[in-house]
Structure formats: C-alpha cells, structure tokens
Write a protein that holds these residues in place. Structure first.
Motif, PDB file in Angstrom:
ATOM      1  N   LYS A  91      10.362  -1.777 -18.327  1.00 46.04           N
ATOM      2  CA  LYS A  91       9.450  -2.089 -19.431  1.00 46.04           C
ATOM      3  C   LYS A  91       8.450  -3.173 -19.068  1.00 46.04           C
ATOM      4  CE  LYS A  91      12.390  -0.458 -23.177  1.00 46.04           C
ATOM      5  NZ  LYS A  91      13.727  -0.409 -22.542  1.00 46.04           N
TER       6      LYS A  91
ATOM      7  N   TYR B  49      13.804   3.755 -28.624  1.00 42.69           N
ATOM      8  CA  TYR B  49      15.233   3.985 -28.881  1.00 42.69           C
ATOM      9  C   TYR B  49      15.452   4.746 -30.185  1.00 42.69           C
ATOM     10  CZ  TYR B  49      16.112   0.755 -25.039  1.00 42.69           C
ATOM     11  OH  TYR B  49      16.154   0.165 -23.816  1.00 42.69           O
TER      12      TYR B  49
ATOM     13  N   ASP C 257      21.506  -6.373 -20.980  1.00 43.91           N
ATOM     14  CA  ASP C 257      20.736  -5.441 -20.164  1.00 43.91           C
ATOM     15  C   ASP C 257      20.028  -6.131 -18.995  1.00 43.91           C
ATOM     16  OD1 ASP C 257      19.447  -3.038 -19.449  1.00 43.91           O
ATOM     17  OD2 ASP C 257      17.676  -3.622 -20.611  1.00 43.91           O
TER      18      ASP C 257
ATOM     19  N   ASN D 188      15.326  -1.920 -15.354  1.00 46.03           N
ATOM     20  CA  ASN D 188      14.538  -1.767 -16.582  1.00 46.03           C
ATOM     21  C   ASN D 188      13.061  -1.773 -16.207  1.00 46.03           C
ATOM     22  OD1 ASN D 188      13.010  -2.606 -18.990  1.00 46.03           O
ATOM     23  ND2 ASN D 188      15.028  -2.891 -19.936  1.00 46.03           N
TER      24      ASN D 188
ATOM     25  N   PHE E 126      12.739  -5.456 -14.099  1.00 47.61           N
ATOM     26  CA  PHE E 126      13.843  -6.286 -13.615  1.00 47.61           C
ATOM     27  C   PHE E 126      15.095  -5.449 -13.399  1.00 47.61           C
ATOM     28  CE2 PHE E 126      13.746  -6.275 -18.207  1.00 47.61           C
ATOM     29  CZ  PHE E 126      15.070  -6.058 -18.576  1.00 47.61           C
TER      30      PHE E 126
ATOM     31  N   HIS F  61      17.161 -14.241 -21.119  1.00 48.80           N
ATOM     32  CA  HIS F  61      18.122 -14.495 -22.182  1.00 48.80           C
ATOM     33  C   HIS F  61      19.062 -15.629 -21.764  1.00 48.80           C
ATOM     34  CE1 HIS F  61      16.791 -10.977 -24.310  1.00 48.80           C
ATOM     35  NE2 HIS F  61      17.237 -10.129 -23.413  1.00 48.80           N
TER      36      HIS F  61
ATOM     37  N   GLU G 172      20.055 -10.689 -29.974  1.00 46.14           N
ATOM     38  CA  GLU G 172      20.672  -9.438 -30.430  1.00 46.14           C
ATOM     39  C   GLU G 172      22.191  -9.502 -30.521  1.00 46.14           C
ATOM     40  OE1 GLU G 172      19.150  -5.975 -28.446  1.00 46.14           O
ATOM     41  OE2 GLU G 172      17.123  -6.318 -29.186  1.00 46.14           O
TER      42      GLU G 172
ATOM     43  N   ARG H  34      18.524   3.633 -16.954  1.00 52.08           N
ATOM     44  CA  ARG H  34      17.787   2.671 -16.132  1.00 52.08           C
ATOM     45  C   ARG H  34      17.526   3.248 -14.753  1.00 52.08           C
ATOM     46  NH1 ARG H  34      16.647   1.159 -20.372  1.00 52.08           N
ATOM     47  NH2 ARG H  34      17.437  -0.626 -21.513  1.00 52.08           N
TER      48      ARG H  34
ATOM     49  N   TRP I 184       8.027  -7.083 -24.351  1.00 53.16           N
ATOM     50  CA  TRP I 184       9.170  -6.840 -23.468  1.00 53.16           C
ATOM     51  C   TRP I 184       8.704  -5.869 -22.412  1.00 53.16           C
ATOM     52  CZ3 TRP I 184      13.369  -9.629 -23.039  1.00 53.16           C
ATOM     53  CH2 TRP I 184      14.342  -9.193 -22.103  1.00 53.16           C
TER      54      TRP I 184
ATOM     55  N   ASN J 121      13.372  -7.954 -32.808  1.00 58.20           N
ATOM     56  CA  ASN J 121      13.088  -6.999 -31.737  1.00 58.20           C
ATOM     57  C   ASN J 121      13.062  -5.600 -32.330  1.00 58.20           C
ATOM     58  OD1 ASN J 121      13.398  -9.182 -30.040  1.00 58.20           O
ATOM     59  ND2 ASN J 121      15.378  -8.536 -29.208  1.00 58.20           N
TER      60      ASN J 121
HETATM   61  C1  GCB Z   1      16.554  -5.367 -26.011  1.00 60.15           C
HETATM   62  C2  GCB Z   1      17.187  -6.505 -25.299  1.00 60.15           C
HETATM   63  C3  GCB Z   1      16.702  -6.624 -23.870  1.00 60.15           C
HETATM   64  C4  GCB Z   1      16.635  -5.243 -23.230  1.00 60.15           C
HETATM   65  C5  GCB Z   1      15.643  -4.407 -24.000  1.00 60.15           C
HETATM   66  C6  GCB Z   1      15.576  -2.978 -23.472  1.00 60.15           C
HETATM   67  O1  GCB Z   1      16.537  -5.291 -27.194  1.00 60.15           O
HETATM   68  O2  GCB Z   1      17.018  -7.719 -25.978  1.00 60.15           O
HETATM   69  O3  GCB Z   1      17.579  -7.465 -23.164  1.00 60.15           O
HETATM   70  O4  GCB Z   1      16.292  -5.300 -21.878  1.00 60.15           O
HETATM   71  O5  GCB Z   1      16.018  -4.323 -25.328  1.00 60.15           O
HETATM   72  O6  GCB Z   1      14.687  -2.662 -22.701  1.00 60.15           O
HETATM   73  O7  GCB Z   1      16.453  -2.200 -23.825  1.00 60.15           O
END
Ligand code: GCB
Length: 611
Positions: free
Chosen positions: A584, A486, A186, A582, A570, A364, A429, A578, A565, A480
């Motif tokens: 978050k 989710y 991601d 992302n 990013f 990552h 993951e 998205r 996170w 995680n």
């Molecule tokens: C995760 C991943 C990360 C993603 C994040 C997300 O579990 O490790 O790379 O960006 O979730 O925001 O979905």
C-alpha cells in the motif's frame, strides 16, 4: 513508576561517548528447547568458545542478513557479543565517574551481561534501556570489556505487540516439537538489536533527567523546567537558554523554575511558517561538592516553544488550526529490516519534504530517537504511537494492562520534551468493541494524561462507531477505513457515501475532531488497467481521489487530518493477501514513487498553500 530519566546520550565537556556499532559476534540458539545458551552459560566466556559464530551488523535486524530461511523465521534467543577496550581514564576513578551502557532498542526481550555478569534486562522493543556498569568494570583496568546481549523475539498474550506461539501437534502434518509464532499485526516481526548500542560516561553526580513544558502568554514564551540530579544532595543548578545563533536569552538558578522569552521564535510545523522547527538550546550545568571534589556536569537539550490545544473541531498549534496532511510510516528497509540506517532516514525526510507532508504517525511503535530529532529540527509533526498494535480478546487482562502502562511511561519519559510530538497514540486497531476495552483504554489514557497533561491522547480505531468502547476517553478520534478494499472490494463507487457516513457517525456521536488515520490500497508498481482494477496504479489513484473529495468537504468542519497508508511498501508475515509484503505504499520499499505519490504531492502542496 520508572526510576531515573532517559536523556539521549551526548558528548559534552563533562561526558564522553563510545559507539559500539559495527560487527558483533552472533549465534541463534537453535537447540530444541531454545535454552542451551542459558544452560551452558554462553555469557561466561567469549561466544566463539561455546560454538560457531556469525558476523552480525549492529544496528540491524538479523532476519535478512544471511541466506538462511531458518534465521529469517527464527523464534527464540539469539546471542550478540562485542569486545571493546575502554580508555583507562574511564575506569581509573569510579568515585567521580560512571560508565553507562545504553541500548537504543532491541526486539523484544533482552538480557545483558558485562564480563559475564548480568547487569540488566528489558522487556519491549522500540524503546531504549541503559544501565550503570561501573561496579562491574571496577578492577578491569587493562582488560577488554565483553558485552553480551541475548535477545528473544517471542511474543505472548502479555507483550506489546501481542502474539501467541502455536504448537503444532498433529504428527501426520508436522515434525515433533513444531511451533509457529502467530502475530496479530500486519508487519514482519523483525528482531535483533535495532538501534545503536553505546557506552557513555557522566560524573558520579549527574543530570539524570530534564522535563520541559513550554507555554505562550501574549508575546512571551514560557519555558518551565525541572532538572533531576542524582549522586548527591548538595549541588547547584544553572540553566541557560540560547538562541539558534548562540545568544544567551535567559538564565536561572535552581532545579525547578521558569525562563521567560520575550518575542520568542516559536516552534512551527513545516509549511506553516517560513521558519519551521525553531529550536533553542537549553543548557543545564550542575556543580556538586563530594568529599572535597568539585564535580560538574553539563547537558544540552533542544527546546521548541510551542503550545498544542484541541477544540471540538480543531487541532491548534500556537493558536492556529493545524491540518495533518501526512503519512503513516514503518521502520522498514531492504536487508536491514528495522535497523537504524542514516541513509534511509535522510532519504525518507527528503521524500516527506518532496511530498509536502507536514506530519506522520509512528505506526505502530515508537521510532528511533535519531528520527525524532529530525522531526524536531525540520518541524515535522508527530503522532507518537506506542507498540499497542493488535490488542484483542486475550490481551485485555491485568498483566497486559500493567505492562502497557509501563510502556507508556517509557515512551513519555523518552519523548516528553520533543516539540514535534503533539499527541500520544496508545494503540492501533484494538478490539475496542469488546466490553473489557472500555476499562482498559480508560485506564491507559488516564495514566498517559497523568504522565503528560500537555498533549492530547488518542488511539486508532477501526471499530464500529456504535460499539467502540474507548472513544469516550480520547481527545481526537482517529479512524482507519479501507472502503473498496477490505469491504466492497473493487467498488470504488461506494467510497464517498461510506466515508461521509463514517465522519458523520463519529462526529455526531462524540463531537470530537477526527483524523482519517489510514486509508489506501495495495498496488504493484507497473500494474496498469483502465478502468481501474485492484492492485493497479490506477486503482490506488482512484481510491485516493474519492477519499480526497470527501476529505475536502469535511476538513472545513470536523476533520483535522489525513494520513495515507502507507508511506512505503513494507515487509509482512507471509500470507495469501501479501505479495512479498504490504504494497500500500505510495513509494516502493526502495523509495521510488508510484503514480499515487504524484497525486498526493499535488494535494499536499495545495493544502499547504491554502492554510
Ligand atoms: C490496517 C492496519 C495496518 C495494516 C493495514 C493494511 O488497518 O492498521 O497495520 O498494514 O491496515 O494494509 O491492511
């Protein structure tokens, strides 16, 4: 095993260095087969002679530099070229001097030519590679040196990270030859020359590698060292340790040995001690006699004396329990993509300090050495992750595994001497519930331990605790979870119950300390709603609060850390989940705080003061 070391290039009295950063000539090979550059041997002549070129900054990802969507989304070979004059003293005597070309990182696969001669190739982004180019430069006095680097960002089932190319063959929906890159992670697959390119010199007999392992025994710091010298069998080695104020602390002769430091100033994490990140300077001096010439080489390595240990419920640094309160980051910035940028680097460290963060995970992939240097210096603790993100069904084969082992060798070789690095993470993951994951992770983790027996090893899991196949082999469980995001989207009220169960399940099964290695919620800055709704600042704040209340109870038991996170928003691939990347981040991509940043700041400073 790899041959040779990968010391960070530095100017010393015996070494010179020339940065090649700035504008390079550039062309993407958009020919149908993407192979015109190789067919027509673009490396043989100056790039501008084989077609039009663009100006491209190095270091930077090329994707966001122009207004061309075709270049942003480009898959295949791009060509970079730079012409540079070398000082004549560099090229007049190759019996006593060598010239090395070093690339901090280029994503993903690189082929390098100097004056039309291929000198090296390298697979994998995020890690440095270098080559002695002396033999090519011989006889080139008075001519500029032309460096050509072709970089291909295509990911396959065997690359790290993995990806696949999908050929779209339905002629009613796609033009002929249409294909897309499918990635299993991601973040946007930024590409190009991401870190500095430089030339440096060493004497022909030179310090090739240094390995430092520190230990503490009562009131004595032990600096065990090993120096490897290349170029001659006859040489002497003198090592000397200096304190930060330049005092000589200890010295020794020989390529292998131990220095003792009485009452050492230990390397402590930031916020754990008023003197974080204490670094001694380890000076290595070699003298060799080759055919009557006396050659000397000198190198300085920062050394932090510290010790890491993991128990059933604790992570100990210098014998004291350490609680990770920190972030997950990305190398990701506007315009530059993953290109190294000093302004952004220093800004990010200032934000980490503002936040009271004592640690981060290099999610990552390995971050730039320039970033790692500042972690050593400031006392920021690092979980050093390799690019093993999104390893799934087709990626557990032997070819992938062998490549993964090499990547771990490159990572450990690069970062083994860093006091800030307290743990290796071999993956994020993966599909670790698959049966083949057991052997795969057993092998990668055992190999990493063999390379470095002083640091714990982990990988980051989001698999079900009952089905995860790799957890038996890790030292620390990293989990995680995205409760109320989710799963049970919008249901903040289930977070605490689910999080308690998560910790209890993993701990009862493995009796190993646990890090909450990711949690969070996408948040569009400026979106507000009360009661909190997904994507608002209030929702992100509430997710954090629910997680924190469980973490507060568990951190006195089996939980040894929490990493939000993410540090900042990013860029990602375009998908329906998205919104221009992302979201978050607790900071925006431009590094401005969302409400959650203040909540975390409050919390981290309290945690710092309570331990
Ligand atoms: C995760 C991943 C990360 C993603 C994040 C997300 O579990 O490790 O790379 O960006 O979730 O925001 O979905």
């Amino acid at each position: 095993a790899l041959s040779g070391g990968m010391l960070y290039p530095k100017e010393t009295p015996t070494r010179e260095l020339k940065e090649l950063n700035g504008i390079w000539s550039f062309r993407a090979d958009k020919s149908p087969q993407r192979d015109e550059g190789f067919q027509q041997q673009w490396y043989k002549r100056p790039l501008r002679e084989s077609g039009p070129v663009l100006d491209m900054p190095v270091p930077a990802s090329y994707n966001d530099i122009t207004q061309d969507i075709g270049l942003r989304e480009f898959i295949g070979w791009v060509w970079y070229e730079k012409e540079v004059w070398l000082p004549s003293r560099w090229v007049e005597d190759f019996a006593t001097k060598r010239v090395v070309l070093r690339v901090g990182s280029a994503h993903y696969f690189s082929v390098v030519w100097v004056n039309g001669v291929q000198v090296t190739q390298h697979e994998g982004g995020h890690l440095p590679f270098e080559v002695n180019i002396s033999s090519v430069l011989k006889g080139s006095m008075g001519a500029p040196c032309r460096i050509t680097i072709a970089v291909n960002n295509t990911l396959t089932v065997n690359t790290l990270p993995p990806g696949t190319i999908q050929f779209m063959t339905d002629p009613t929906r796609y033009p002929k030859g249409y294909f897309v890159q499918d990635i299993q992670f991601d973040f946007f697959n930024y590409a190009g020359i991401h870190r500095p390119v430089l030339l440096y010199t060493t004497p022909s007999v030179y310090i090739d590698d240094i390995t430092i392992i520190t230990d503490i025994s009562e009131n004595t710091g032990l600096v065990n060292y090993e120096v490897s010298v290349v170029g001659s069998e006859y040489y002497s080695v003198t090592v000397t340790l200096h304190s930060q104020d330049g005092q000589e602390i200890a010295t020794s002769l020989g390529a292998v040995g131990q220095l003792k430091v009485a009452n050492p100033s230990l390397w402590w994490p930031y916020l754990m001690n008023e003197n974080p990140g204490y670094l001694y300077s380890f000076e290595v001096k070699i003298k060799a006699n080759t055919d009557g010439d006396i050659l000397e080489d000198l190198y300085f390595l920062p050394v932090g004396i510290r010790k890491v240990h993991v128990s059933k419920q604790q992570f100990l640094i210098n014998g004291k329990p350490f609680y990770f309160h920190g972030v997950n980051k990305h190398e990701d910035y506007d315009i530059r993509g993953k290109g190294l940028d000093w302004t952004m680097i220093v800004k990010d460290f200032n934000l980490l300090k503002w936040l009271g963060a004592n640690s981060f995970r290099t999610s990552h992939y390995p971050y730039a050495e320039e970033i790692m240097d500042l972690c050593d210096k400031y006392g920021i603790v690092v979980i050093d992750e390799c690019p093993g993100v999104g390893i799934r069904d087709p990626n557990f084969g032997n070819k992938s595994l062998q490549h993964h082992l090499v990547v771990m060798e490159e990572l450990v070789r690069r970062d083994k001497n860093r006091p800030s690095v307290v743990m290796w993470s071999v993956a994020n993951e993966p599909a670790s519930e698959l049966p083949e994951a057991g052997y795969y992770f057993k092998t990668v983790i055992a190999h990493t331990r063999q390379l470095d027996s002083t640091r714990p090893v982990t990988y980051v899991s989001n698999a079900n605790f009952e089905r995860d196949q790799g957890a038996p082999y890790v030292d620390v469980i990293c989990v995680n979870s995205y409760f109320s995001w989710y799963h049970d989207a919008g249901h903040l009220e289930v977070i605490q119950l689910q999080l308690y169960n998560q910790f209890d399940n993993w701990y009862n099964k493995y009796e190993k300390p646990i890090i909450q290695s990711e949690y969070g919620a996408d948040t569009i800055p400026g979106f507000h709603n009360d009661p909190p709704l997904m994507f608002t600042e209030e929702y992100q704040a509430m997710v954090l609060k629910h997680y924190h209340s469980v973490l507060d109870e568990k951190r006195k038991k089996c939980v040894i850390g929490e990493l939000i996170w993410n540090f900042a928003d990013f860029m990602t691939t375009q998908t329906v989940t998205r919104v221009v990347g992302n979201k978050k981040g607790i900071f925006t991509r431009q590094r401005q705080p969302k409400s959650s940043a203040f909540i975390l700041r409050d919390r981290y400073w309290k945690l710092a003061n309570s331990t």
